[in-house]
Design a protein around this motif. Structure first.
Motif, PDB file in Angstrom:
ATOM      1  N   ASN A  56      46.926  49.083  40.769  1.00 19.71           N
ATOM      2  CA  ASN A  56      47.121  47.953  41.680  1.00 19.71           C
ATOM      3  C   ASN A  56      48.005  48.317  42.857  1.00 19.71           C
ATOM      4  N   GLY A  57      47.799  47.610  43.947  1.00 21.57           N
ATOM      5  CA  GLY A  57      48.660  47.688  45.106  1.00 21.57           C
ATOM      6  C   GLY A  57      48.924  46.278  45.608  1.00 21.57           C
ATOM      7  N   SER A  58      50.098  46.064  46.195  1.00 19.23           N
ATOM      8  CA  SER A  58      50.412  44.725  46.696  1.00 19.23           C
ATOM      9  C   SER A  58      51.354  44.800  47.888  1.00 19.23           C
ATOM     10  N   TYR A  59      51.327  43.730  48.649  1.00 21.91           N
ATOM     11  CA  TYR A  59      52.236  43.549  49.781  1.00 21.91           C
ATOM     12  C   TYR A  59      52.682  42.091  49.760  1.00 21.91           C
ATOM     13  N   GLY A  60      53.985  41.866  49.835  1.00 25.58           N
ATOM     14  CA  GLY A  60      54.446  40.487  49.846  1.00 25.58           C
ATOM     15  C   GLY A  60      55.860  40.337  50.370  1.00 25.58           C
ATOM     16  N   PRO A  61      56.068  39.398  51.276  1.00 28.01           N
ATOM     17  CA  PRO A  61      57.413  39.098  51.761  1.00 28.01           C
ATOM     18  C   PRO A  61      58.134  38.124  50.826  1.00 28.01           C
ATOM     19  N   LEU A  67      61.709  33.536  45.654  1.00 25.40           N
ATOM     20  CA  LEU A  67      60.256  33.368  45.760  1.00 25.40           C
ATOM     21  C   LEU A  67      59.621  34.411  46.679  1.00 25.40           C
ATOM     22  N   GLN A  68      58.588  35.053  46.140  1.00 25.84           N
ATOM     23  CA  GLN A  68      57.819  36.052  46.885  1.00 25.84           C
ATOM     24  C   GLN A  68      56.342  35.703  46.760  1.00 25.84           C
ATOM     25  N   VAL A  69      55.620  35.744  47.868  1.00 22.64           N
ATOM     26  CA  VAL A  69      54.170  35.526  47.863  1.00 22.64           C
ATOM     27  C   VAL A  69      53.518  36.665  48.633  1.00 22.64           C
ATOM     28  N   GLY A  70      52.274  36.967  48.305  1.00 21.93           N
ATOM     29  CA  GLY A  70      51.609  38.044  49.009  1.00 21.93           C
ATOM     30  C   GLY A  70      50.200  38.272  48.524  1.00 21.93           C
ATOM     31  N   GLY A  71      49.658  39.427  48.908  1.00 20.98           N
ATOM     32  CA  GLY A  71      48.301  39.788  48.551  1.00 20.98           C
ATOM     33  C   GLY A  71      48.286  41.031  47.679  1.00 20.98           C
ATOM     34  N   ASN A  72      47.238  41.150  46.866  1.00 20.10           N
ATOM     35  CA  ASN A  72      47.120  42.321  46.018  1.00 20.10           C
ATOM     36  C   ASN A  72      45.676  42.776  45.944  1.00 20.10           C
ATOM     37  N   PHE A  73      45.503  44.033  45.595  1.00 19.02           N
ATOM     38  CA  PHE A  73      44.178  44.581  45.355  1.00 19.02           C
ATOM     39  C   PHE A  73      44.273  45.474  44.120  1.00 19.02           C
ATOM     40  N   GLY A  74      43.158  45.650  43.450  1.00 17.97           N
ATOM     41  CA  GLY A  74      43.204  46.445  42.235  1.00 17.97           C
ATOM     42  C   GLY A  74      41.879  47.073  41.893  1.00 17.97           C
ATOM     43  N   TYR A  75      41.956  48.092  41.060  1.00 20.92           N
ATOM     44  CA  TYR A  75      40.790  48.752  40.493  1.00 20.92           C
ATOM     45  C   TYR A  75      40.993  48.766  38.984  1.00 20.92           C
ATOM     46  N   SER A  76      39.976  48.363  38.248  1.00 20.28           N
ATOM     47  CA  SER A  76      40.051  48.359  36.786  1.00 20.28           C
ATOM     48  C   SER A  76      38.772  48.922  36.194  1.00 20.28           C
ATOM     49  N   LYS A  77      38.924  49.710  35.170  1.00 17.68           N
ATOM     50  CA  LYS A  77      37.802  50.211  34.385  1.00 17.68           C
ATOM     51  C   LYS A  77      38.023  49.692  32.978  1.00 17.68           C
ATOM     52  N   LEU A  78      37.188  48.716  32.567  1.00 22.62           N
ATOM     53  CA  LEU A  78      37.337  48.096  31.260  1.00 22.62           C
ATOM     54  C   LEU A  78      36.435  48.758  30.242  1.00 22.62           C
ATOM     55  N   GLU A  79      36.889  48.815  29.003  1.00 18.39           N
ATOM     56  CA  GLU A  79      36.113  49.398  27.908  1.00 18.39           C
ATOM     57  C   GLU A  79      34.777  48.657  27.773  1.00 18.39           C
ATOM     58  N   GLY A  80      33.671  49.401  27.784  1.00 15.86           N
ATOM     59  CA  GLY A  80      32.345  48.811  27.619  1.00 15.86           C
ATOM     60  C   GLY A  80      31.805  48.124  28.857  1.00 15.86           C
ATOM     61  N   SER A  81      32.465  48.240  29.994  1.00 17.73           N
ATOM     62  CA  SER A  81      32.020  47.597  31.237  1.00 17.73           C
ATOM     63  C   SER A  81      32.063  48.599  32.378  1.00 17.73           C
ATOM     64  N   ASP A  82      31.478  48.197  33.478  1.00 20.61           N
ATOM     65  CA  ASP A  82      31.598  48.991  34.687  1.00 20.61           C
ATOM     66  C   ASP A  82      32.985  48.779  35.288  1.00 20.61           C
ATOM     67  N   SER A  86      39.262  44.135  42.566  1.00 20.49           N
ATOM     68  CA  SER A  86      39.740  42.766  42.754  1.00 20.49           C
ATOM     69  C   SER A  86      40.622  42.674  43.992  1.00 20.49           C
ATOM     70  N   ILE A  87      40.622  41.506  44.584  1.00 18.05           N
ATOM     71  CA  ILE A  87      41.486  41.199  45.722  1.00 18.05           C
ATOM     72  C   ILE A  87      41.911  39.749  45.579  1.00 18.05           C
ATOM     73  N   GLY A  88      43.165  39.484  45.903  1.00 20.87           N
ATOM     74  CA  GLY A  88      43.647  38.118  45.751  1.00 20.87           C
ATOM     75  C   GLY A  88      45.068  37.954  46.233  1.00 20.87           C
ATOM     76  N   GLY A  89      45.699  36.923  45.743  1.00 18.97           N
ATOM     77  CA  GLY A  89      47.064  36.607  46.114  1.00 18.97           C
ATOM     78  C   GLY A  89      47.936  36.455  44.881  1.00 18.97           C
ATOM     79  N   PHE A  90      49.247  36.512  45.102  1.00 18.71           N
ATOM     80  CA  PHE A  90      50.181  36.374  43.991  1.00 18.71           C
ATOM     81  C   PHE A  90      51.409  35.590  44.431  1.00 18.71           C
ATOM     82  N   ALA A  91      52.124  35.085  43.460  1.00 18.96           N
ATOM     83  CA  ALA A  91      53.430  34.455  43.669  1.00 18.96           C
ATOM     84  C   ALA A  91      54.328  34.911  42.531  1.00 18.96           C
TER      85      ALA A  91
END
Length: 168
Positions: A56-61, A67-82, A86-91
């Motif tokens: 994962n990577g994220s940026y947030g002020p 309180l911190q809010v920002g955006g994140n992106f990620g790569y996941s390889k799950l067992e038995g799946s492709d 992901s891209i989204g926001g966080f708090a």
């Protein structure tokens, strides 16, 4: 008219309490202050399922020391799946103290694409600590749960470790 005056009084009370609580927050020069921006990268050790990979990577002020809010992106390889992207926001809500450790809890949501299906809603929760090595760098550790699919079939629970850089 009475509803508006009640609302105004409640808003003034909340604002006063927020100001008072910030005034009581211990001052530690290592910890982030209002306007500090965080750039973070982390990876995981998975518990369930044990063969998942998550980066994962994220940026947030910081809106204030808590309180911190920002955006994140990620790569996941799950067992038995492709693979999932992901891209989204966080708090994150932080609990500053007098030590170099900064505990936090947080939520995140967004969209995930992959696994042989259409894009789906993704959400998760996390709790952890950021330990400041100096005012500009912290080591991070967080227990994180994330669900990647609408039906709950693709999810992960793991311990994420990483580094965060702070722009003050």
């Amino acid at each position: 008219m009475r509803t508006w005056s009640t609302f105004a009084a409640a808003a003034a009370l909340v604002a006063g309490l927020a100001t008072a609580s910030q005034a009581q927050t211990p001052v530690n020069p290592l910890l982030p202050t209002t306007g500090t921006r965080e750039i973070a990268f982390d990876g995981n050790i998975q518990f369930d399922p044990a063969t998942n990979v998550n980066i994962n990577g994220s940026y947030g002020p910081f809106l204030n020391p808590n309180l911190q809010v920002g955006g994140n992106f990620g790569y996941s390889k799950l067992e038995g799946s492709d693979s999932f992207y992901s891209i989204g926001g966080f708090a994150n809500y932080h609990f500053p103290g007098t030590s170099a450790a900064l505990p936090f809890v947080g939520v995140f949501l967004g969209v995930a694409d992959g696994g042989g299906s259409d894009s789906s809603f993704t959400y998760g929760v996390q709790g952890g600590v950021k330990y400041f090595l100096n005012p500009n760098v912290a080591a991070t550790a967080a227990l994180r749960f994330q669900d990647y699919s609408d039906d709950g079939a693709d999810s992960s629970l793991g311990l994420n470790f990483g580094l965060a850089v702070y722009l003050r």
